[in-house]
Design an enzyme around this catalytic site. Structure first.
Site, PDB file in Angstrom:
ATOM      1  CB  THR A 165      -0.880   0.046   1.275  1.00 53.56           C
ATOM      2  OG1 THR A 165      -0.021  -0.113   2.409  1.00 53.56           O
ATOM      3  CG2 THR A 165      -1.930  -1.049   1.282  1.00 53.56           C
ATOM      4  N   GLY A 223      12.567 -10.675   3.877  1.00 52.30           N
ATOM      5  CA  GLY A 223      11.393  -9.811   3.992  1.00 52.30           C
ATOM      6  C   GLY A 223      11.447  -8.947   5.243  1.00 52.30           C
ATOM      7  CG  ASP A 236      10.681  -1.490   3.839  1.00 53.25           C
ATOM      8  OD1 ASP A 236       9.589  -1.744   4.369  1.00 53.25           O
ATOM      9  OD2 ASP A 236      11.100  -2.060   2.826  1.00 53.25           O
TER      10      ASP A 236
HETATM   11  C1  GLA Z   1       8.954  -4.037   0.221  1.00 57.91           C
HETATM   12  C2  GLA Z   1       9.165  -2.562  -0.072  1.00 57.91           C
HETATM   13  C3  GLA Z   1       8.195  -1.691   0.725  1.00 57.91           C
HETATM   14  C4  GLA Z   1       6.755  -2.197   0.577  1.00 57.91           C
HETATM   15  C5  GLA Z   1       6.679  -3.703   0.787  1.00 57.91           C
HETATM   16  C6  GLA Z   1       5.311  -4.238   0.499  1.00 57.91           C
HETATM   17  O1  GLA Z   1       9.300  -4.319   1.531  1.00 57.91           O
HETATM   18  O2  GLA Z   1      10.483  -2.196   0.250  1.00 57.91           O
HETATM   19  O3  GLA Z   1       8.315  -0.344   0.336  1.00 57.91           O
HETATM   20  O4  GLA Z   1       6.233  -1.826  -0.661  1.00 57.91           O
HETATM   21  O5  GLA Z   1       7.617  -4.387  -0.023  1.00 57.91           O
HETATM   22  O6  GLA Z   1       4.403  -3.749   1.411  1.00 57.91           O
END
Ligand code: GLA
Length: 372
Positions: free
Chosen positions: A20, A109, A157
């Site tokens: 999002t 992740g 992030d």
């Molecule tokens: C990665 C990207 C974030 C975000 C997520 C999905 O972690 O770095 O900016 O878009 O994917 O929510």
């Protein structure tokens, strides 16, 4: 100017609000207690020498003038990218020895990349005497990823890593960049937040992430809105009628419903009802799997096994296509969940998952070095 300075930055887990943050939407991440430390020492020449405790092939060595987007490859690009952005903005970055100790697992992740760019930005802030706020540094780190490394990620992030607070999640509006710390103490609810790393590595630079971003931008253009943030769940029937393309419709439905789930989760947390957030996590996973198509067999196997063994909710966290699951688990069910997940992965012939109970931790901080 300091001749030696350090920055330390954590990884993050996103509790809910996935895919999002490049549509101006809502996210609810928190920092975890796995950190990357970057120490920089000023050199008398204009060279950059970067090494990592985790990379036997380092150091990478180059001159500041050689920096250009897309080079070098690997972890060094993230450090080089921060230096490049600052130089682009007119900061006189000196030659540096850079030492990296990265304790956030890569490709899980958990945003090892934001930990590295944000720790680098904090160290550079000190040696270059920059008057930049945590949010400013987050935006420098974001530009390094977008424009130098070439990953079109959103801002979640970097802001989470820079500004998170222990025992809280960060409720962030990625349109206004206004944020609020929401208490998140699972132990007070006899529950645990468990990160389960599938061991299947993801690479956001691989194209599928960029493809998702392009499709939501295309949908916004077709629907004549600035971003999907402008839409609410009540608009979905109209969106359905206006979008012929089934795939685009599903992408929009994910983003719009996910924004709603974040608001619902925040309301429940404010009410002290953490356990009731579980079903929202699971609904988020189903939407990411079926509508946004960013899950994988490994992630689905872990989520299903968690739920069957008594988790309150579970979902993939981060960009998807591999990486980790976040599960909200009653403390009494933890062992059953661990056993069930390990067994399910083995039966499916997947890699052996690893388990880490996590607790919302503090964001990035400057590190005092002996000669700073
Ligand atoms: C990665 C990207 C974030 C975000 C997520 C999905 O972690 O770095 O900016 O878009 O994917 O929510």
């Amino acid at each position: 100017m300091q001749v030696r300075a350090g920055g330390s930055a954590p990884g993050r887990v996103n509790l809910i609000g996935e895919h999002t943050d490049y549509s101006g939407g809502f996210v609810l991440p928190f920092a975890v207690d796995m950190r990357t430390t970057v120490t920089v020492t000023v050199r008398s020449d204009n060279r950059l020498r970067m090494w990592s405790h985790q990379d036997a092939a380092s150091p990478a060595e180059l001159s500041l003038q050689q920096l250009h987007p897309g080079w070098p490859e690997g972890w060094a690009a993230y450090v080089a990218g921060v230096i490049w952005v600052l130089r682009e903005e007119g900061v006189a970055v000196p030659g540096l020895d850079v030492e990296v100790d990265g304790r956030v697992p890569i490709g899980a992740g958990l945003s090892s990349s934001a930990a590295l760019t944000c720790a680098s930005a904090l160290a550079l802030k000190q040696v270059c005497d920059l008057r930049l706020s945590a949010a400013d540094l987050a935006l420098v780190a974001l530009r390094a990823e977008n424009d130098y490394v070439g990953v079109p990620c959103g801002v979640m992030d970097q802001l989470a890593v820079m500004t998170a607070r222990a025992d809280h999640a960060l409720f962030l509006d990625t349109q206004s960049l206004v944020s609020e710390h929401i208490p998140l103490r699972p132990d007070g609810h006899d529950a645990e937040l468990l990160v389960i790393d599938t061991g299947a590595r993801h690479r956001l630079a691989d194209g599928a992430y960029a493809d998702r971003r392009r499709s939501v931008e295309r949908a916004a253009a077709l629907l004549d809105v600035e971003s999907l943030r402008a839409l609410s769940v009540a608009d979905l029937p109209l969106v359905r009628r206006r979008l012929d393309d089934e795939t685009l419709w599903r992408r929009v439905r994910h983003v719009v419903s996910e924004n709603r789930r974040v608001l619902d989760a925040v309301a429940l947390l404010r009410d002290g009802r953490l356990r009731d957030v579980g079903p929202l996590l699971t609904a988020s996973h189903v939407s990411l799997r079926d509508d946004f198509a960013v899950s994988s067999a490994e992630l689905d196997t872990v989520v299903d096994a968690c739920l069957a063994a008594g988790a309150l909710g579970a979902r993939l966290t981060g960009g998807g296509f591999g990486g980790s699951v976040i599960a909200l688990v009653p403390a009494t069910a933890r062992q059953a969940v661990v056993t069930a997940v390990a067994q399910a992965a083995q039966v499916a012939g997947h890699a052996t998952p690893t388990f880490a109970p996590v607790r919302p931790s503090d964001g990035a901080a400057e590190v005092r070095t002996p000669s700073s």
